[in-house]
Design a protein around this motif. Sequence first.
Motif, PDB file in Angstrom:
ATOM      1  N   GLU A  83       0.831  -1.223   0.000  1.00  0.00           N
ATOM      2  CA  GLU A  83       0.000   0.000   0.000  1.00  0.00           C
ATOM      3  C   GLU A  83       0.863   1.271   0.000  1.00  0.00           C
ATOM      4  N   GLY A  84       1.906   1.251  -0.788  1.00  0.00           N
ATOM      5  CA  GLY A  84       2.768   2.429  -0.920  1.00  0.00           C
ATOM      6  C   GLY A  84       3.824   2.537   0.176  1.00  0.00           C
ATOM      7  N   HIS A  85       3.830   1.624   1.145  1.00  0.00           N
ATOM      8  CA  HIS A  85       4.826   1.693   2.226  1.00  0.00           C
ATOM      9  C   HIS A  85       5.979   0.748   1.918  1.00  0.00           C
ATOM     10  N   ASN A  86       7.176   1.259   2.095  1.00  0.00           N
ATOM     11  CA  ASN A  86       8.329   0.422   1.809  1.00  0.00           C
ATOM     12  C   ASN A  86       8.596  -0.511   2.998  1.00  0.00           C
ATOM     13  N   CYS A  87       8.335  -1.789   2.799  1.00  0.00           N
ATOM     14  CA  CYS A  87       8.501  -2.782   3.882  1.00  0.00           C
ATOM     15  C   CYS A  87       9.665  -3.717   3.550  1.00  0.00           C
ATOM     16  N   THR A  88      10.658  -3.176   2.866  1.00  0.00           N
ATOM     17  CA  THR A  88      11.783  -4.012   2.442  1.00  0.00           C
ATOM     18  C   THR A  88      12.802  -4.174   3.576  1.00  0.00           C
ATOM     19  N   PHE A  89      13.221  -5.409   3.795  1.00  0.00           N
ATOM     20  CA  PHE A  89      14.371  -5.696   4.670  1.00  0.00           C
ATOM     21  C   PHE A  89      14.876  -7.088   4.312  1.00  0.00           C
ATOM     22  N   ILE A  90      16.076  -7.375   4.727  1.00  0.00           N
ATOM     23  CA  ILE A  90      16.660  -8.680   4.402  1.00  0.00           C
ATOM     24  C   ILE A  90      15.849  -9.771   5.108  1.00  0.00           C
ATOM     25  N   ARG A  91      15.520 -10.850   4.375  1.00  0.00           N
ATOM     26  CA  ARG A  91      14.717 -11.902   5.001  1.00  0.00           C
ATOM     27  C   ARG A  91      15.560 -13.099   5.424  1.00  0.00           C
ATOM     28  N   ASP A  92      16.761 -13.204   4.850  1.00  0.00           N
ATOM     29  CA  ASP A  92      17.630 -14.322   5.232  1.00  0.00           C
ATOM     30  C   ASP A  92      18.474 -13.889   6.423  1.00  0.00           C
ATOM     31  N   LEU A  93      18.055 -14.318   7.602  1.00  0.00           N
ATOM     32  CA  LEU A  93      18.729 -13.801   8.797  1.00  0.00           C
ATOM     33  C   LEU A  93      20.117 -14.383   8.991  1.00  0.00           C
ATOM     34  N   ASN A  94      20.459 -15.425   8.232  1.00  0.00           N
ATOM     35  CA  ASN A  94      21.813 -15.965   8.340  1.00  0.00           C
ATOM     36  C   ASN A  94      22.854 -15.011   7.750  1.00  0.00           C
ATOM     37  N   ARG A  95      22.372 -14.035   6.979  1.00  0.00           N
ATOM     38  CA  ARG A  95      23.296 -13.082   6.363  1.00  0.00           C
ATOM     39  C   ARG A  95      23.526 -11.844   7.235  1.00  0.00           C
ATOM     40  N   ILE A  96      22.924 -11.842   8.414  1.00  0.00           N
ATOM     41  CA  ILE A  96      23.111 -10.679   9.302  1.00  0.00           C
ATOM     42  C   ILE A  96      24.180 -11.022  10.331  1.00  0.00           C
ATOM     43  N   LYS A  97      25.177 -10.175  10.432  1.00  0.00           N
ATOM     44  CA  LYS A  97      26.318 -10.450  11.327  1.00  0.00           C
ATOM     45  C   LYS A  97      25.881 -10.361  12.798  1.00  0.00           C
ATOM     46  N   PRO A  98      26.250 -11.370  13.617  1.00  0.00           N
ATOM     47  CA  PRO A  98      25.881 -11.281  15.041  1.00  0.00           C
ATOM     48  C   PRO A  98      26.594 -10.123  15.736  1.00  0.00           C
ATOM     49  N   SER A  99      25.998  -9.673  16.835  1.00  0.00           N
ATOM     50  CA  SER A  99      26.570  -8.540  17.567  1.00  0.00           C
ATOM     51  C   SER A  99      27.783  -8.973  18.396  1.00  0.00           C
ATOM     52  N   GLY A 100      28.719  -8.042  18.584  1.00  0.00           N
ATOM     53  CA  GLY A 100      29.884  -8.325  19.424  1.00  0.00           C
ATOM     54  C   GLY A 100      29.635  -7.948  20.878  1.00  0.00           C
ATOM     55  N   ASN A 101      28.434  -7.498  21.182  1.00  0.00           N
ATOM     56  CA  ASN A 101      28.110  -7.064  22.545  1.00  0.00           C
ATOM     57  C   ASN A 101      27.994  -8.285  23.469  1.00  0.00           C
ATOM     58  N   THR A 102      28.623  -8.208  24.642  1.00  0.00           N
ATOM     59  CA  THR A 102      28.611  -9.370  25.537  1.00  0.00           C
ATOM     60  C   THR A 102      27.931  -9.073  26.881  1.00  0.00           C
ATOM     61  N   GLU A 103      27.110  -8.065  26.936  1.00  0.00           N
ATOM     62  CA  GLU A 103      26.457  -7.722  28.212  1.00  0.00           C
ATOM     63  C   GLU A 103      25.587  -8.878  28.710  1.00  0.00           C
ATOM     64  N   THR A 104      25.498  -9.003  30.030  1.00  0.00           N
ATOM     65  CA  THR A 104      24.667 -10.071  30.601  1.00  0.00           C
ATOM     66  C   THR A 104      23.209  -9.628  30.601  1.00  0.00           C
ATOM     67  N   LEU A 105      22.321 -10.612  30.741  1.00  0.00           N
ATOM     68  CA  LEU A 105      20.894 -10.289  30.813  1.00  0.00           C
ATOM     69  C   LEU A 105      20.600  -9.448  32.047  1.00  0.00           C
ATOM     70  N   GLU A 106      21.281  -9.762  33.126  1.00  0.00           N
ATOM     71  CA  GLU A 106      21.069  -8.998  34.366  1.00  0.00           C
ATOM     72  C   GLU A 106      21.357  -7.514  34.134  1.00  0.00           C
ATOM     73  N   SER A 107      22.495  -7.265  33.501  1.00  0.00           N
ATOM     74  CA  SER A 107      22.857  -5.878  33.256  1.00  0.00           C
ATOM     75  C   SER A 107      21.866  -5.235  32.285  1.00  0.00           C
ATOM     76  N   LEU A 108      21.453  -5.980  31.269  1.00  0.00           N
ATOM     77  CA  LEU A 108      20.510  -5.408  30.293  1.00  0.00           C
ATOM     78  C   LEU A 108      19.167  -5.089  30.940  1.00  0.00           C
ATOM     79  N   LEU A 109      18.726  -5.983  31.823  1.00  0.00           N
ATOM     80  CA  LEU A 109      17.430  -5.759  32.472  1.00  0.00           C
ATOM     81  C   LEU A 109      17.483  -4.467  33.297  1.00  0.00           C
ATOM     82  N   LYS A 110      18.575  -4.343  34.061  1.00  0.00           N
ATOM     83  CA  LYS A 110      18.720  -3.160  34.911  1.00  0.00           C
ATOM     84  C   LYS A 110      18.805  -1.894  34.041  1.00  0.00           C
ATOM     85  N   GLU A 111      19.605  -2.000  32.988  1.00  0.00           N
ATOM     86  CA  GLU A 111      19.786  -0.841  32.101  1.00  0.00           C
ATOM     87  C   GLU A 111      18.482  -0.478  31.385  1.00  0.00           C
ATOM     88  N   PHE A 112      17.698  -1.504  31.056  1.00  0.00           N
ATOM     89  CA  PHE A 112      16.406  -1.237  30.392  1.00  0.00           C
ATOM     90  C   PHE A 112      15.542  -0.360  31.291  1.00  0.00           C
TER      91      PHE A 112
END
Length: 584
Positions: A417-446
């Motif tokens: 409907e005229g909206h650009n909904c384009t993005f890569i669909r093959d998620l294996n081609r997306i590089k993983p993040s180098g961030n190593t924060e723990t869930l505990e830290s992320l929860l608190k930071e959130f």
Amino acid sequence: MAARGVGMLARLALCAQRSQVLRPTHRLLSCPGTVAADAKREEQSSRSVETGSEDRTPKKKFSEVQKERREQAQRTVLIHCPNKISEKKFLKYLSQHGPISHHFFYESFGLYAVVEFCQKESVTSLQNITRTPSMETEAAIPFKSRFFNLKMKNPSSQTSEKSSMPCSNHSPPSSKKLFELLCYAESIDDQLNTLLKEFQLTEEDIKLRYLTCSLIEDLAAAYFQDCTVRPFGSSVNSFGKLGCDLDMFLDLDEIGKFNTSKTSGNFLMEFQVKNVPSERIATQKILSVIGECLDHFGPSCVGVQKILNARCPLVRFSHQASGFQCDLTTNNRIALKSSELLYIYGALDSRVRALVFSIRCWARAHSLTSSIPGSWITNFSLTMMVIFFLQRRSPPILPTLDYLKTLADAEDKCIIEGHNCTFIRDLNRIKPSGNTETLESLLKEFFEYFGNFAFNKNSINIRQGREQNKPECSPLHIQNPFETSLNISKNVNQSQLQKFVDLARESAWILSQEDKDRPSPSSNQPWGLAMLLQPSVVSSVSLAKKKRKKPASERIKNLLESIKSHSPENDTNTNGKRTVSTQG
Ligand code: GTP
Ligand code: MG
């Protein structure tokens, strides 16, 4: 503390509220095929939940998963069974129609079996020997579906051989059990992963969701041959909690699609159709007739409501046999694309789902979200907030939508409907993040991040992954990722936003005290995530005022003091954090 424990159980009961119906029993048979591979994947992914380690096996595209599951559902039947039957005899009886690849039992006002044949023809064969029941006092509407009722020909002779169905329980844990699991966890990371493992949809639940859509598709096909009914929303975006609703999309776009190979010659053939003034009216008319059909002829479809004047018209009903609350929409293709985008975000990093589940449970436990529409934050908005927060980490844990668009190739191009909904669909081609924060830290930071977010002037925007000036004055502005002029949280009022902010601050404070106060596991005292799911001090402030009672414990008193000293008017910005303001 004991009183708080009881309170927590009541709160946790809310989390599990709509999840009590389905108790499937899962039994794998020997027929090989994709099912076994799915089960293995499921096992692997639950292992990665336990360890928090990344699963590096190639992941399927959303469209591939949908296609495979749809195809499985089409050769599956749902059978209401007598309470006590011999499983062996049951399978032998059904195997006359062809080999069975997979089956399981569950209880929902009776015993039900989900039986997946290896071939679709087996379903037709079973339908051919099935009769329409003859009623003495009522009249049956003869509708041939894939939902059957199994009766014993001679119940008295079979009851002597009856064996109880070995039912394993796939419902979420009771609030008491969850409380124990969380208290006995080794760390906050462990708590978040435990919560995810206990609440995520099981393999059987997902199969039943696709089967329910497939059964509704059979009904809709009586009017619109070749239509498709697809699940979307949390049933498929990997963020669904056991008991979540089943969002369905009636897709009519494939009907009469132009097939270039059949268009040789000088003529072009078109269907004669009836025209109506607008897409919206067409949607309303289609849903109206399907709603009638579900109401009159849909086995197990009850409480049908046609909500046709909503922004997105829908038909709401309960599918009694599966226990799902269903919302059927049409002409809602962007929502399907949103589900695909969330599926990709959920699969990119194992911390994403763990964090989203915990935030959703936290919000539910404090009545920030509700199953009734209103001025509450929705789960969809909360998920967007978590994604945005993870895009803001350094280094980012999730990429922006604009970045996913730059990775897209020609086949990924998608304009709706005229909206650009384009993005890569093959998620294996997306590089993983180098961030190593723990869930505990992320929860608190959130909690810190959103406890201090300048909601009065900034908008949340996962397309660009950065705060932007709000284009309108709604208290909470979360940009719709595809229809970028829309705010997905327009319904949220100032007092709900303020409640969210207060609770986020309180939770950040509780987590910052954790290291100092963690009780020993044997003391059975709530800590970490278990503590966050308890009734809040913020809400008890007004309660305490009303009752003119003193807070129950020294700890609550301290908490109250801290909240008071961190309230917006007293915000002295002691930790170098941004000044808080939530005024619209
Ligand atoms: P739960 O049902 O609460 O578990 O989550 P859900 O993600 O399924 O949310 P919901 O059933 O409310 O909506 C289903 C889907 O519709 C979402 O996943 C979104 O894709 C889409 N959706 C929901 N609310 C909005 C909205 O306000 N704007 C837009 N554009 N899409 C929405
Ligand atoms: Mg939903």
